[in-house]
Design a protein around this motif. Sequence first.
Motif, PDB file in Angstrom:
ATOM      1  N   PHE A 172      49.412  33.711  34.056  1.00 58.73           N
ATOM      2  CA  PHE A 172      49.105  34.582  35.320  1.00 58.73           C
ATOM      3  C   PHE A 172      49.959  34.035  36.251  1.00 58.73           C
ATOM      4  N   LEU A 173      49.897  32.976  36.837  1.00 57.28           N
ATOM      5  CA  LEU A 173      50.613  32.405  38.077  1.00 57.28           C
ATOM      6  C   LEU A 173      52.069  32.577  37.794  1.00 57.28           C
ATOM      7  N   THR A 230      49.575  37.952  30.210  1.00 57.10           N
ATOM      8  CA  THR A 230      48.495  36.822  30.355  1.00 57.10           C
ATOM      9  C   THR A 230      47.610  37.148  29.086  1.00 57.10           C
ATOM     10  N   PRO A 237      41.895  27.847  29.301  1.00 54.26           N
ATOM     11  CA  PRO A 237      42.062  28.164  30.812  1.00 54.26           C
ATOM     12  C   PRO A 237      43.434  27.684  31.284  1.00 54.26           C
ATOM     13  N   THR A 285      46.313  29.933  30.132  1.00 54.94           N
ATOM     14  CA  THR A 285      46.113  31.496  30.767  1.00 54.94           C
ATOM     15  C   THR A 285      46.202  31.582  31.993  1.00 54.94           C
ATOM     16  N   ILE A 286      45.811  30.441  32.898  1.00 53.45           N
ATOM     17  CA  ILE A 286      45.949  30.601  34.370  1.00 53.45           C
ATOM     18  C   ILE A 286      47.604  30.291  34.615  1.00 53.45           C
ATOM     19  N   ALA A 304      48.313  24.267  33.367  1.00 53.77           N
ATOM     20  CA  ALA A 304      48.417  25.442  34.287  1.00 53.77           C
ATOM     21  C   ALA A 304      49.760  25.103  35.055  1.00 53.77           C
TER      22      ALA A 304
END
Length: 171
Positions: free
Chosen positions: A68-69, A85, A61, A64-65, A21
């Motif tokens: 998003f961030l 996302t 994850p 994906t995270i 991430a």
Amino acid sequence: MKKTKQRTLPVRYLTTAAVIAALYVVLTGISAMLGIASGVIQVRLSEALTVLPYFTSAAVPGVTIGCFLANLLLGSPLPDVIFGTLASFLGVLAAAFLRKHKHLVALPTILANMLIIPPVLRFAYGVPDAFWYMMLTVGIGEIISAGVLGGFLLHVLQKYSASLFTHSGRG
């Protein structure tokens, strides 16, 4: 009183997801500084990470995270944060299912972004271009970032995968 067994994710899995991430956010930031992170023509360097489900399910994850961030930090409109996302999530989730087919792992991300991002560009950013044109330009950007750069990353990491991704959700 009956005790319930709690499942916890291994620390290595969570750490791997967090590192992925963070890498996604940093690489998107670099792409933004270069002026190629968003718009009709976009080549996010971070999209190369979408091939990582080949090595570890922690990439699902993580990417994906990270997406998003990154979208939040770039100040993207809410539809882009949500649907951008979603496109990344669907791409890496499908890539995880294709992990036995090394040369196909980038394909779901390319297709998800080609289908989901053009309406986002139209409705969130007011881009007047034709959908087919936006599908083409987004697709080309994804082929470059997820396909070419991701393919290169896949090839390089193949040598080190046993030490980098042990016990992090492969299989």
